[in-house]
Scaffold this motif. Structure first.
Motif, short mmCIF file in Angstrom:
data_model
loop_
_atom_site.label_atom_id
_atom_site.label_comp_id
_atom_site.label_asym_id
_atom_site.label_seq_id
_atom_site.Cartn_x
_atom_site.Cartn_y
_atom_site.Cartn_z
N CYS A 125 1.24 2.06 -18.89
CA CYS A 125 1.92 3.35 -18.82
C CYS A 125 3.16 3.29 -19.72
O CYS A 125 3.88 2.29 -19.73
CB CYS A 125 2.32 3.68 -17.38
SG CYS A 125 3.21 5.25 -17.20
N TYR A 126 3.41 4.36 -20.46
CA TYR A 126 4.53 4.42 -21.38
C TYR A 126 5.63 5.28 -20.75
O TYR A 126 5.41 6.46 -20.46
CB TYR A 126 4.10 5.00 -22.72
CG TYR A 126 3.04 4.16 -23.40
CD1 TYR A 126 3.39 3.07 -24.19
CD2 TYR A 126 1.68 4.43 -23.22
CE1 TYR A 126 2.42 2.29 -24.80
CE2 TYR A 126 0.70 3.65 -23.82
CZ TYR A 126 1.09 2.58 -24.61
OH TYR A 126 0.13 1.79 -25.21
N VAL A 127 6.79 4.66 -20.53
CA VAL A 127 7.87 5.29 -19.76
C VAL A 127 8.99 5.70 -20.70
O VAL A 127 9.44 4.91 -21.55
CB VAL A 127 8.41 4.31 -18.68
CG1 VAL A 127 9.54 4.97 -17.89
CG2 VAL A 127 7.28 3.89 -17.74
N TYR A 128 9.45 6.93 -20.54
CA TYR A 128 10.65 7.42 -21.22
C TYR A 128 11.76 7.48 -20.17
O TYR A 128 11.64 8.20 -19.18
CB TYR A 128 10.42 8.80 -21.84
CG TYR A 128 11.60 9.29 -22.67
CD1 TYR A 128 11.60 9.14 -24.04
CD2 TYR A 128 12.70 9.88 -22.06
CE1 TYR A 128 12.67 9.58 -24.81
CE2 TYR A 128 13.78 10.30 -22.82
CZ TYR A 128 13.76 10.15 -24.19
OH TYR A 128 14.83 10.57 -24.93
N HIS A 129 12.86 6.73 -20.40
CA HIS A 129 13.97 6.73 -19.46
C HIS A 129 15.25 7.17 -20.18
O HIS A 129 15.21 7.55 -21.36
CB HIS A 129 14.15 5.34 -18.83
CG HIS A 129 14.22 4.23 -19.83
ND1 HIS A 129 15.38 3.90 -20.51
CD2 HIS A 129 13.28 3.37 -20.29
CE1 HIS A 129 15.16 2.90 -21.33
NE2 HIS A 129 13.89 2.55 -21.22
N GLN A 130 16.37 7.13 -19.47
CA GLN A 130 17.60 7.73 -19.99
C GLN A 130 18.20 6.98 -21.16
O GLN A 130 19.09 7.49 -21.84
CB GLN A 130 18.65 7.88 -18.88
CG GLN A 130 19.14 6.56 -18.31
CD GLN A 130 18.35 6.13 -17.09
OE1 GLN A 130 17.22 6.56 -16.91
NE2 GLN A 130 18.95 5.30 -16.26
N ARG A 131 17.74 5.76 -21.43
CA ARG A 131 18.27 4.99 -22.56
C ARG A 131 17.26 4.84 -23.69
O ARG A 131 17.49 4.04 -24.61
CB ARG A 131 18.71 3.61 -22.08
CG ARG A 131 19.92 3.65 -21.15
CD ARG A 131 20.36 2.26 -20.75
NE ARG A 131 21.53 2.31 -19.91
CZ ARG A 131 22.13 1.25 -19.37
NH1 ARG A 131 21.63 0.04 -19.62
NH2 ARG A 131 23.18 1.38 -18.60
N THR A 132 16.19 5.57 -23.66
CA THR A 132 15.18 5.48 -24.71
C THR A 132 15.68 6.18 -25.97
O THR A 132 16.18 7.31 -25.91
CB THR A 132 13.86 6.11 -24.25
OG1 THR A 132 13.39 5.42 -23.09
CG2 THR A 132 12.81 6.02 -25.34
N SER A 133 15.56 5.50 -27.10
CA SER A 133 15.92 6.07 -28.40
C SER A 133 14.63 6.22 -29.21
O SER A 133 14.17 5.27 -29.85
CB SER A 133 16.93 5.17 -29.12
OG SER A 133 17.25 5.70 -30.39
N ALA A 134 14.03 7.40 -29.14
CA ALA A 134 12.76 7.65 -29.81
C ALA A 134 12.97 7.72 -31.32
O ALA A 134 13.89 8.38 -31.81
CB ALA A 134 12.13 8.95 -29.31
N LEU A 135 12.10 7.03 -32.06
CA LEU A 135 12.25 6.95 -33.51
C LEU A 135 12.12 8.31 -34.18
O LEU A 135 12.94 8.68 -35.01
CB LEU A 135 11.21 5.97 -34.07
CG LEU A 135 11.14 5.86 -35.59
CD1 LEU A 135 12.43 5.27 -36.13
CD2 LEU A 135 9.95 5.01 -36.02
#
Length: 437
Positions: A116-126
């Motif tokens: 599972c791929y999780v996006y959280h509050q510290r994710t910096s999407a390229l």
């Protein structure tokens, strides 16, 4: 000091000076040492000589069949020449959280073969907002909806002495709320946001629906969906949430929602859509109807609907996002709040669109976002798409200087507040009054 010792120090002084200058020249332009080896210098600061010793390698034990190793275990103390005894691991008969050791991930009950791929509050999407649009199956629209901007055109929906009170709110956050010459961005941005929200709340006497709202802070969100063959989650704490008893009205009608089926989602091949997302195999699918696990609030909470999310750019000192990634965070958590409430209220099939708003700021520049969830069928690229209205980099003012900026005996920027833009607060107020007018 003896004369002989003094003479030795005078003769050795040029050697120490040459060594120190040579090491200083090896420093980079930013003041960091580049591959400085630890040496024994006299009178040199520890930053040039300090070096962490390498970890000791464990000594390999050799076992010879037929020979018994003689240890000092029975002596109960160290004896030179005897081997160190090996004792059995002691298991406590009680639980001590200080010495807890987690089992391997493959032995955990929530372990799954499919990641599972999780996006959280510290994710910096390229890829930034483009990546978020693909993950959420959303059609972007530049600017805010016209029907929202028209809410503040009437004098009944404006605050008395609005511009002057907003200027005082800015001055309070930048000048009056601190004794420092230049307060930190995290401090004055939070103070400014609370001041603006307090100004908007003064309209409660003329708009009673504002009293049916409440703020929630540090809540935990969890929303799960499938996109293609992959499983995604939005999880974490997003900031300040404005909840209300009544849902926000729809921004677009049925015809405009149906027209989104012709929109083609932008791809960024060969970059993978899962880049920079946390890949986990120990997770729990939050697709059930447990409200506390989805929205962060218990069943029966009197303010179940999300109105507006407020984000501060410098809220987390350990994670600094660029403006593009900051807008991505706003879009992903706004989508997560809408999806979590859709799963709670309607289940897998969405009966009516759900609207959630978001406002982000760094104390001077604002980001405005309105998201409308039109479908929960996110697996394929065809069919109805979700919609987002995004207005980027809207300045509230140009400068707020404690001292004037003077160059060549000319005042370039005067002291105090300069370049106030009243239309920015009008957009902020329009989003706040949405659903109350």
């Amino acid at each position: 000091m003896l004369p002989e010792t003094t003479q030795c120090f005078k003769m050795a002084a040029p050697l120490f000076q040459n060594v120190f200058v040579k090491d200083v020249r090896r420093l980079s332009a930013h003041g960091r040492a580049r591959c400085l080896q630890a040496r024994r210098h006299f009178g040199v600061s520890c930053c040039l000589t300090a070096k962490v010793p390498p970890p000791r390698k464990p000594r390999e034990r050799v076992e010879i069949p037929g020979l018994e190793m003689i240890t000092y275990g029975e002596k109960m103390h160290y004896v030179p020449g005897l081997a160190k005894p090996i004792y059995a691991h002691w298991e406590r008969d009680y639980k001590d959280p200080r010495y807890y050791k987690a089992p391997p991930a493959c032995e955990m009950p929530l372990h799954k073969e499919k990641p599972c791929y999780v996006y959280h509050q510290r994710t910096s999407a390229l890829e930034g907002v483009r990546q978020a649009l693909w993950l959420t199956k959303t059609k972007p629209i530049s600017g805010l909806p016209p029907q929202l901007l028209s809410l503040t055109e009437s004098s009944a929906n404006q605050i008395p002495d609005q511009d002057e009170r907003v200027k005082n709110a800015i001055k309070h956050s930048r000048f009056w709320d601190t004794t420092e010459e230049r307060p930190g961005k995290g401090k004055y941005s939070n103070t400014l946001l609370l001041n603006l929200l307090h100004l908007c709340a003064t309209l409660k006497s003329t708009h009673p629906a504002i009293g049916r709202r409440i703020f929630a802070e540090n809540y935990t969100l969890a929303a799960t969906w499938k996109r293609g063959e992959d499983l995604f989650q939005v999880r974490g704490q997003s900031g300040l949430l404005h909840n209300c008893m009544d849902p926000l009205p729809e921004v677009c009608g049925k015809q405009e929602v149906s027209d989104t089926a012709d929109h083609v989602l932008e791809t960024f091949y060969p970059v993978s859509p899962t880049i920079d997302l946390q890949k986990v195999q120990v997770y729990k699918e939050e697709s059930n109807r447990l409200t506390s696990l989805l929205t962060g609030f218990r069943e029966g909470y009197p303010y179940p609907h999300a109105h507006t999310l407020y984000f501060l750019e410098g809220a987390d000192a350990r994670c600094k996002l660029r403006p593009e990634q900051f807008r991505t965070k706003m879009l992903m958590f706004t989508f997560g709040n809408a999806l979590a409430r859709a799963q709670k209220l309607y289940g897998p099939i969405l009966d009516r669109p759900i609207t959630v708003q978001a406002v982000g700021t760094n104390g001077r520049i604002f980001q405005f976002l309105v998201f409308q969830l039109n479908t929960t069928n996110l697996a394929g690229d065809d069919g109805i798409k979700n919609q987002v209205w995004l207005e980027e980099d809207v300045e509230l003012y140009d400068f707020a200087k404690v001292r004037p900026l003077i160059k060549k005996k000319q005042v370039k920027i005067p002291a105090g507040l300069a370049g106030y833009k009243p239309e920015t607060f009008s957009k902020f107020l329009a989003l706040y009054l949405h659903g109350a007018v």
